[in-house]
Design a protein around this motif. Structure first.
Motif, PDB file in Angstrom:
ATOM      1  N   ARG A 152      12.234   5.879   3.312  1.00 46.66           N
ATOM      2  CA  ARG A 152      11.649   4.546   3.450  1.00 46.66           C
ATOM      3  C   ARG A 152      10.507   4.317   2.448  1.00 46.66           C
ATOM      4  O   ARG A 152       9.939   3.222   2.401  1.00 46.66           O
ATOM      5  CB  ARG A 152      11.110   4.344   4.867  1.00 46.66           C
ATOM      6  N   GLY A 153      10.131   5.363   1.724  1.00 45.97           N
ATOM      7  CA  GLY A 153       9.051   5.232   0.756  1.00 45.97           C
ATOM      8  C   GLY A 153       7.710   4.889   1.375  1.00 45.97           C
ATOM      9  O   GLY A 153       6.903   4.160   0.803  1.00 45.97           O
ATOM     10  N   ASP A 166       0.814  -1.224   0.000  1.00 40.70           N
ATOM     11  CA  ASP A 166       0.000   0.000   0.000  1.00 40.70           C
ATOM     12  C   ASP A 166       0.844   1.269   0.000  1.00 40.70           C
ATOM     13  O   ASP A 166       0.359   2.350  -0.330  1.00 40.70           O
ATOM     14  CB  ASP A 166      -0.881   0.029   1.252  1.00 40.70           C
ATOM     15  N   ASP A 167       2.081   1.129   0.421  1.00 40.66           N
ATOM     16  CA  ASP A 167       2.922   2.320   0.577  1.00 40.66           C
ATOM     17  C   ASP A 167       3.162   2.983  -0.773  1.00 40.66           C
ATOM     18  O   ASP A 167       3.199   2.333  -1.813  1.00 40.66           O
ATOM     19  CB  ASP A 167       4.262   1.958   1.221  1.00 40.66           C
ATOM     20  N   GLY A 168       3.318   4.249  -0.724  1.00 39.24           N
ATOM     21  CA  GLY A 168       3.527   4.990  -1.962  1.00 39.24           C
ATOM     22  C   GLY A 168       2.213   5.379  -2.607  1.00 39.24           C
ATOM     23  O   GLY A 168       2.159   6.230  -3.488  1.00 39.24           O
ATOM     24  N   ILE A 172      10.297  13.822   8.049  1.00 36.74           N
ATOM     25  CA  ILE A 172       9.732  13.597   6.703  1.00 36.74           C
ATOM     26  C   ILE A 172      10.793  12.986   5.783  1.00 36.74           C
ATOM     27  O   ILE A 172      10.499  12.109   4.965  1.00 36.74           O
ATOM     28  CB  ILE A 172       9.212  14.928   6.115  1.00 36.74           C
ATOM     29  N   GLY A 173      12.023  13.454   5.935  1.00 34.50           N
ATOM     30  CA  GLY A 173      13.123  12.884   5.147  1.00 34.50           C
ATOM     31  C   GLY A 173      13.200  11.372   5.321  1.00 34.50           C
ATOM     32  O   GLY A 173      13.374  10.619   4.362  1.00 34.50           O
ATOM     33  N   GLU A 174      13.050  10.912   6.565  1.00 39.21           N
ATOM     34  CA  GLU A 174      13.108   9.478   6.860  1.00 39.21           C
ATOM     35  C   GLU A 174      11.885   8.760   6.265  1.00 39.21           C
ATOM     36  O   GLU A 174      12.017   7.654   5.735  1.00 39.21           O
ATOM     37  CB  GLU A 174      13.174   9.296   8.378  1.00 39.21           C
TER      38      GLU A 174
END
Lengths: 299, 299
Positions: B38-39, B12-14, B32-34
């Motif tokens: 990690r996408g 589901d990610d992305g 947010i960078g992290e």
């Protein structure tokens, strides 16, 4: 644990006496056995004489130096134990295999009891590896919803107790969920009033601040993050944390007991002598620590 | 920690999007960078455009895939972020460098807000090595003194959240200082009424019991000691603990955060999407975990 220093023998030991109400209980006797082995105090064992001797025999415990006072049942045991304290024969009272309310009833008896001038409240000593000192939490369960005057009494009882344990001028944090005065949260107003009572010299032998969250009461790194400002030096360094209600005190105490690697001990304050009120749920070590603390704070 | 499974990439990610209100804050941008690395989701960054770009440059963060929405100040940032949620463009809302009350004001706006049907409450997820499961504590601070109806709403919000995280029929413990009904402790009466609502099928998709102390809610060994009896199977196994008041919830949450080796995460429930409300006092890991939890529970 640092709290175990109260279990090291001192020159006062052996001169004090603890009376145990309803001593005829195997767990209680095991604890007393350890107290005797360490020579922390003399013990008077109140309860069914036959049962006391048979438990002692069973667990291989030498009670030849103990005074035994026979009592036919719990009520008699509570009454006789409290009387011994009244007569000045004991410096500490310990609850044995008896209901809390039965012992409390005897303590609070207007004629034969051993009430002090103010309120009775319990205190939980917390020795947590993440703290550089022992912290004393009041009240974790006896006074359910303390009134303002009861909070004053709880502070006085706890300060007096902690001073006897070696903290000359304890730092007292009145804990709420927040650091700001919120008119919709009466506990923050009362905390502010208690802090001001401290500043005006109405609370003796201590420094008081509040309202403070538990983090800003105990942990300097939390104070640094939140930049809480105060004219007195309590934030992040509190020795005593005063709870807004028993639900909060009880919840924090149980979180500490079950979720951390802390040692804890509990004593009932406000009677003529410190009262050890251990429960079956306490570990053997913590029961012994409660006795050590009560003895150290007794006169 | 087990809670970190919510930070593992899934299919589901992305596909999901998080909108960040007042993203122009170095700590928030680092988090947010992290998330991007990690996408875990797409991000819309709302805030001062120049500041967002200059912070990204400073911390060496690639935001070329992010949508940037300019806002002149915090109020505009809150309004625009909430509008994006209203328009269905984001599955999760994150509070950036902005006052909680400014964002809450925008969320609660009657015309342009994103209120759900019931109450807004926060939940704190606790992953403690001494527990065999993650425990969800509601409410650690938003609803100060919940009324009975608010406790019902808090249970419903929390059950719905926890189900999305994979616990089909969560066990809910209504926590008080004691297990008995005490007429002088209104929280015990309300806990009993909530337990009965559960038994009558008025609280869906969960099993409810109370009143329970925190120990008897969470730890089987405490239940064994105290022999608490119940017709439902919650004692010692609760997934969700409902707090009697914010002081109790806040105190326990802070004891867990500062005195144990637990991981924690916090999410605001009851708005149209889960809201990540981290504070500066949270560690970077716990901030990220809060995002993971909110994404996992979002639709």
């Amino acid at each position: 644990m640092r709290i175990d220093r109260f279990l090291e023998r001192t020159s006062d030991d052996g001169k004090k006496t603890m009376v145990v109400s309803a001593a005829d209980d195997q767990e209680v006797m095991t604890c007393i056995g350890e107290v005797l082995k360490r020579g922390l105090c003399n013990c008077i064992l109140v309860g069914n004489k036959d049962n006391i001797f048979s438990i002692a025999h069973e667990i291989g415990m030498d009670i030849s130096d103990c005074e035994i006072v026979h009592a036919a049942d719990e009520v008699e045991s509570a009454g006789k134990s409290v009387s011994l304290v009244r007569e000045g024969k004991a410096n500490v009272l310990m609850k044995g295999g008896i209901l809390t309310k039965t012992l409390m009833h005897a303590i609070l008896d207007k004629e034969k009891g051993i009430r002090g001038g103010g309120i009775l409240n319990s205190v939980c000593a917390i020795d947590c590896p993440k703290l550089d000192r022992i912290v004393y939490l009041s009240d974790p369960g006896v006074v359910t919803y303390p009134t303002f005057q009861q909070k004053v009494d709880i502070i006085n009882n706890t300060v007096s107790f902690v001073r006897k344990l070696g903290v000359d001028i304890p730092k007292v944090a009145v804990v709420c969920a927040v650091e700001i005065i919120n008119p919709n949260m009466p506990s923050t107003l009362e905390a502010a009033a208690l802090a001001l009572m401290g500043q005006r010299g109405q609370l003796k032998n201590c420094i008081v601040d509040g309202p403070l969250g538990l983090d800003n009461a105990l942990f300097p790194e939390a104070v640094k993050h939140k930049k809480v400002s105060s004219p007195v030096d309590v934030c992040g360094k509190a020795d005593i944390v005063i709870m807004p209600n028993a639900e909060c005190g009880n919840g924090i105490m149980k979180a500490v007991r079950f979720m951390t690697d802390s040692a804890t001990a509990g004593v009932l304050l406000g009677a003529k002598v410190p009262v050890v009120m251990t429960s079956r749920a306490d570990s053997a070590e913590n029961k012994l620590r409660s006795v050590g603390l009560a003895l150290a704070a007794s006169e």
